[in-house]
Design a protein around this motif. Sequence first.
Motif, PDB file in Angstrom:
ATOM      1  N   SER A  13       0.841  -1.201   0.000  1.00  0.00           N
ATOM      2  CA  SER A  13       0.000   0.000   0.000  1.00  0.00           C
ATOM      3  C   SER A  13       0.876   1.250   0.000  1.00  0.00           C
ATOM      4  O   SER A  13       0.634   2.203  -0.757  1.00  0.00           O
ATOM      5  CB  SER A  13      -0.922   0.010   1.215  1.00  0.00           C
ATOM      6  N   TYR A  14       1.885   1.264   0.860  1.00  0.00           N
ATOM      7  CA  TYR A  14       2.807   2.398   0.893  1.00  0.00           C
ATOM      8  C   TYR A  14       3.521   2.559  -0.445  1.00  0.00           C
ATOM      9  O   TYR A  14       3.720   3.684  -0.929  1.00  0.00           O
ATOM     10  CB  TYR A  14       3.835   2.216   2.006  1.00  0.00           C
ATOM     11  N   ALA A  15       3.896   1.428  -1.045  1.00  0.00           N
ATOM     12  CA  ALA A  15       4.610   1.471  -2.319  1.00  0.00           C
ATOM     13  C   ALA A  15       3.727   2.052  -3.418  1.00  0.00           C
ATOM     14  O   ALA A  15       4.189   2.836  -4.262  1.00  0.00           O
ATOM     15  CB  ALA A  15       5.083   0.068  -2.696  1.00  0.00           C
ATOM     16  N   LEU A  16       2.447   1.691  -3.423  1.00  0.00           N
ATOM     17  CA  LEU A  16       1.532   2.197  -4.442  1.00  0.00           C
ATOM     18  C   LEU A  16       1.313   3.700  -4.290  1.00  0.00           C
ATOM     19  O   LEU A  16       1.264   4.434  -5.280  1.00  0.00           O
ATOM     20  CB  LEU A  16       0.198   1.456  -4.352  1.00  0.00           C
ATOM     21  N   ILE A  17       1.192   4.152  -3.059  1.00  0.00           N
ATOM     22  CA  ILE A  17       0.983   5.581  -2.823  1.00  0.00           C
ATOM     23  C   ILE A  17       2.243   6.367  -3.188  1.00  0.00           C
ATOM     24  O   ILE A  17       2.176   7.442  -3.791  1.00  0.00           O
ATOM     25  CB  ILE A  17       0.572   5.823  -1.365  1.00  0.00           C
ATOM     26  N   LEU A  18       3.414   5.818  -2.839  1.00  0.00           N
ATOM     27  CA  LEU A  18       4.666   6.467  -3.209  1.00  0.00           C
ATOM     28  C   LEU A  18       4.824   6.507  -4.725  1.00  0.00           C
ATOM     29  O   LEU A  18       5.244   7.531  -5.288  1.00  0.00           O
ATOM     30  CB  LEU A  18       5.849   5.726  -2.578  1.00  0.00           C
ATOM     31  N   ALA A  19       4.479   5.412  -5.393  1.00  0.00           N
ATOM     32  CA  ALA A  19       4.563   5.374  -6.852  1.00  0.00           C
ATOM     33  C   ALA A  19       3.634   6.407  -7.478  1.00  0.00           C
ATOM     34  O   ALA A  19       3.977   7.041  -8.486  1.00  0.00           O
ATOM     35  CB  ALA A  19       4.218   3.972  -7.358  1.00  0.00           C
ATOM     36  N   ALA A  20       2.465   6.596  -6.864  1.00  0.00           N
ATOM     37  CA  ALA A  20       1.525   7.600  -7.369  1.00  0.00           C
ATOM     38  C   ALA A  20       2.118   8.996  -7.243  1.00  0.00           C
ATOM     39  O   ALA A  20       1.990   9.827  -8.157  1.00  0.00           O
ATOM     40  CB  ALA A  20       0.206   7.502  -6.609  1.00  0.00           C
ATOM     41  N   TYR A  21       2.767   9.267  -6.128  1.00  0.00           N
ATOM     42  CA  TYR A  21       3.406  10.578  -5.953  1.00  0.00           C
ATOM     43  C   TYR A  21       4.514  10.781  -6.985  1.00  0.00           C
ATOM     44  O   TYR A  21       4.620  11.854  -7.597  1.00  0.00           O
ATOM     45  CB  TYR A  21       3.977  10.711  -4.544  1.00  0.00           C
ATOM     46  N   LEU A  22       5.336   9.768  -7.192  1.00  0.00           N
ATOM     47  CA  LEU A  22       6.440   9.888  -8.149  1.00  0.00           C
ATOM     48  C   LEU A  22       5.909  10.052  -9.571  1.00  0.00           C
ATOM     49  O   LEU A  22       6.477  10.816 -10.368  1.00  0.00           O
ATOM     50  CB  LEU A  22       7.343   8.658  -8.054  1.00  0.00           C
ATOM     51  N   LEU A  23       4.824   9.350  -9.880  1.00  0.00           N
ATOM     52  CA  LEU A  23       4.210   9.499 -11.198  1.00  0.00           C
ATOM     53  C   LEU A  23       3.625  10.899 -11.354  1.00  0.00           C
ATOM     54  O   LEU A  23       3.760  11.532 -12.405  1.00  0.00           O
ATOM     55  CB  LEU A  23       3.119   8.438 -11.381  1.00  0.00           C
ATOM     56  N   GLY A  24       2.996  11.385 -10.289  1.00  0.00           N
ATOM     57  CA  GLY A  24       2.469  12.740 -10.323  1.00  0.00           C
ATOM     58  C   GLY A  24       3.555  13.790 -10.467  1.00  0.00           C
ATOM     59  O   GLY A  24       3.307  14.898 -10.959  1.00  0.00           O
ATOM     60  N   GLY A 106       2.048  15.256  -5.934  1.00  0.00           N
ATOM     61  CA  GLY A 106       3.263  15.154  -6.738  1.00  0.00           C
ATOM     62  C   GLY A 106       3.301  16.182  -7.852  1.00  0.00           C
ATOM     63  O   GLY A 106       4.360  16.727  -8.175  1.00  0.00           O
ATOM     64  N   HIS A 107       2.148  16.465  -8.442  1.00  0.00           N
ATOM     65  CA  HIS A 107       2.101  17.475  -9.498  1.00  0.00           C
ATOM     66  C   HIS A 107       2.393  18.867  -8.943  1.00  0.00           C
ATOM     67  O   HIS A 107       3.091  19.663  -9.579  1.00  0.00           O
ATOM     68  CB  HIS A 107       0.718  17.468 -10.155  1.00  0.00           C
ATOM     69  N   VAL A 108       1.862  19.153  -7.759  1.00  0.00           N
ATOM     70  CA  VAL A 108       2.059  20.480  -7.163  1.00  0.00           C
ATOM     71  C   VAL A 108       3.491  20.639  -6.647  1.00  0.00           C
ATOM     72  O   VAL A 108       4.110  21.687  -6.833  1.00  0.00           O
ATOM     73  CB  VAL A 108       1.046  20.705  -6.028  1.00  0.00           C
ATOM     74  N   TRP A 109       4.002  19.584  -6.004  1.00  0.00           N
ATOM     75  CA  TRP A 109       5.367  19.625  -5.449  1.00  0.00           C
ATOM     76  C   TRP A 109       6.160  18.445  -6.017  1.00  0.00           C
ATOM     77  O   TRP A 109       6.376  17.445  -5.337  1.00  0.00           O
ATOM     78  CB  TRP A 109       5.322  19.571  -3.925  1.00  0.00           C
ATOM     79  N   PRO A 110       6.580  18.540  -7.278  1.00  0.00           N
ATOM     80  CA  PRO A 110       7.228  17.410  -7.957  1.00  0.00           C
ATOM     81  C   PRO A 110       8.671  17.179  -7.510  1.00  0.00           C
ATOM     82  O   PRO A 110       9.484  18.111  -7.504  1.00  0.00           O
ATOM     83  CB  PRO A 110       7.168  17.808  -9.434  1.00  0.00           C
ATOM     84  N   LEU A 111       8.948  15.961  -7.140  1.00  0.00           N
ATOM     85  CA  LEU A 111      10.303  15.596  -6.718  1.00  0.00           C
ATOM     86  C   LEU A 111      11.304  15.826  -7.832  1.00  0.00           C
ATOM     87  O   LEU A 111      12.428  16.292  -7.597  1.00  0.00           O
ATOM     88  CB  LEU A 111      10.327  14.128  -6.279  1.00  0.00           C
ATOM     89  N   TRP A 112      10.912  15.502  -9.074  1.00  0.00           N
ATOM     90  CA  TRP A 112      11.857  15.565 -10.194  1.00  0.00           C
ATOM     91  C   TRP A 112      12.128  16.985 -10.664  1.00  0.00           C
ATOM     92  O   TRP A 112      13.035  17.207 -11.464  1.00  0.00           O
ATOM     93  CB  TRP A 112      11.307  14.763 -11.386  1.00  0.00           C
ATOM     94  N   HIS A 113      11.350  17.956 -10.212  1.00  0.00           N
ATOM     95  CA  HIS A 113      11.483  19.316 -10.750  1.00  0.00           C
ATOM     96  C   HIS A 113      11.619  20.353  -9.638  1.00  0.00           C
ATOM     97  O   HIS A 113      11.053  21.443  -9.724  1.00  0.00           O
ATOM     98  CB  HIS A 113      10.273  19.646 -11.636  1.00  0.00           C
ATOM     99  N   GLY A 114      12.361  19.993  -8.600  1.00  0.00           N
ATOM    100  CA  GLY A 114      12.654  20.958  -7.549  1.00  0.00           C
ATOM    101  C   GLY A 114      11.458  21.387  -6.730  1.00  0.00           C
ATOM    102  O   GLY A 114      11.462  22.472  -6.156  1.00  0.00           O
ATOM    103  N   PHE A 115      10.423  20.546  -6.685  1.00  0.00           N
ATOM    104  CA  PHE A 115       9.215  20.819  -5.896  1.00  0.00           C
ATOM    105  C   PHE A 115       8.496  22.088  -6.348  1.00  0.00           C
ATOM    106  O   PHE A 115       7.790  22.705  -5.571  1.00  0.00           O
ATOM    107  CB  PHE A 115       9.549  20.900  -4.398  1.00  0.00           C
ATOM    108  N   ARG A 116       8.663  22.446  -7.615  1.00  0.00           N
ATOM    109  CA  ARG A 116       7.954  23.584  -8.206  1.00  0.00           C
ATOM    110  C   ARG A 116       7.149  23.090  -9.395  1.00  0.00           C
ATOM    111  O   ARG A 116       7.672  22.896 -10.488  1.00  0.00           O
ATOM    112  CB  ARG A 116       8.922  24.674  -8.670  1.00  0.00           C
ATOM    113  N   GLY A 117       5.856  22.837  -9.157  1.00  0.00           N
ATOM    114  CA  GLY A 117       5.028  22.280 -10.210  1.00  0.00           C
ATOM    115  C   GLY A 117       3.824  23.142 -10.532  1.00  0.00           C
ATOM    116  O   GLY A 117       3.858  24.356 -10.411  1.00  0.00           O
ATOM    117  N   GLY A 118       2.741  22.470 -10.933  1.00  0.00           N
ATOM    118  CA  GLY A 118       1.519  23.160 -11.316  1.00  0.00           C
ATOM    119  C   GLY A 118       0.548  23.279 -10.158  1.00  0.00           C
ATOM    120  O   GLY A 118       0.927  23.183  -8.989  1.00  0.00           O
ATOM    121  N   LYS A 119      -0.727  23.416 -10.500  1.00  0.00           N
ATOM    122  CA  LYS A 119      -1.731  23.682  -9.472  1.00  0.00           C
ATOM    123  C   LYS A 119      -2.645  22.502  -9.183  1.00  0.00           C
ATOM    124  O   LYS A 119      -3.496  22.576  -8.304  1.00  0.00           O
ATOM    125  CB  LYS A 119      -2.548  24.912  -9.871  1.00  0.00           C
ATOM    126  N   GLY A 120      -2.509  21.411  -9.919  1.00  0.00           N
ATOM    127  CA  GLY A 120      -3.127  20.151  -9.532  1.00  0.00           C
ATOM    128  C   GLY A 120      -4.488  19.828 -10.102  1.00  0.00           C
ATOM    129  O   GLY A 120      -4.965  18.698  -9.948  1.00  0.00           O
TER     130      GLY A 120
END
Length: 220
Positions: A13-24, A106-120
Motif C-alpha cells: 500500500s505504501y509502495a503504491l501511494i509512493l509510486a503515485a506521488y512519483l508518477l504525479g 506530486g504534481h504540485v510539489w514534484p520531486l523531479w522538478h525541484g518541488f515547483r510544479g503546477g496547481k493540480g
Amino acid sequence: MSLPSLSAIAPLSYALILAAYLLGSLSGSLLLGRLRGVDIRQQGSGNAGGTNAFRTQGWRFALGVVAIDIGKGALATWLALRYAPVGTGLSVTAHGYLAAMAAVIGHVWPLWHGFRGGKGAATAVGGLLVLWPFCLPLLLAVWLLVLVITGYVGLATVVTAICLPLLAWMVEAGAQRQWFALAAALLIVFTHRGNLQRLRAGTESRFARARLLHRLRGRS
C-alpha cells in the motif's frame, strides 16, 4: 469512519501511494518543455500548468501538457486499484483515492522538478476519471459557465473545485469520496491563492476570448 493503524497497512500500500506521488511528479509542461528547450516556469505567470503553457507556448503544446497531467492522475489511480492488496487496513477504493491525492500532491510539489510544479486541477481530473467519472460532465459545465461569464480561468477552476465536495455531499457519496473531494478542493484553492489575490487587486489576467456574453453584448 475509523482510520486503520499504520501497522495494519501493507507495505505494498505504501509502495503504491509512493509510486503515485512519483508518477504525479512527472510534469507534462516541464517534460514537453525540455523537448522544446524552454522552461515555462520562467515565462508568463511562472506556473507549470496548462493555462500558462497555452499562453506562452500555444494550444498544441498546452493540449499535450493537459493530456499528460490528466493521464498520470488516471494511471496512478488505476494502478492503485489494480494492485491494491486485499484484506488489509485499507480498502481497494481507499487505495485509489489515496493514490489520486498523492498524484495531485506530486504534481504540485514534484520531486523531479525541484518541488515547483503546477496547481493540480488536471491531475485531480485524471483521478476522478477513474474513481468518479459521472461527476465530470457537471464539473465541466460549471467550469465553462464561470469561464464564459468572467473570462478568468483561475476563478473558474476554484469555483469548480469548491463544487466538488458540495456535489459529494449532495449525492450522499461515501466517506472516502467525500474526504477526497474536500481535500482536493482545499488543495486546489490553496494553489490558486495567487489568482484570488490578483482578482481582489484587479490584476488577474483575463482570457478575453472566452467571455462570450461580453462579446455578444459588445455586438448588440
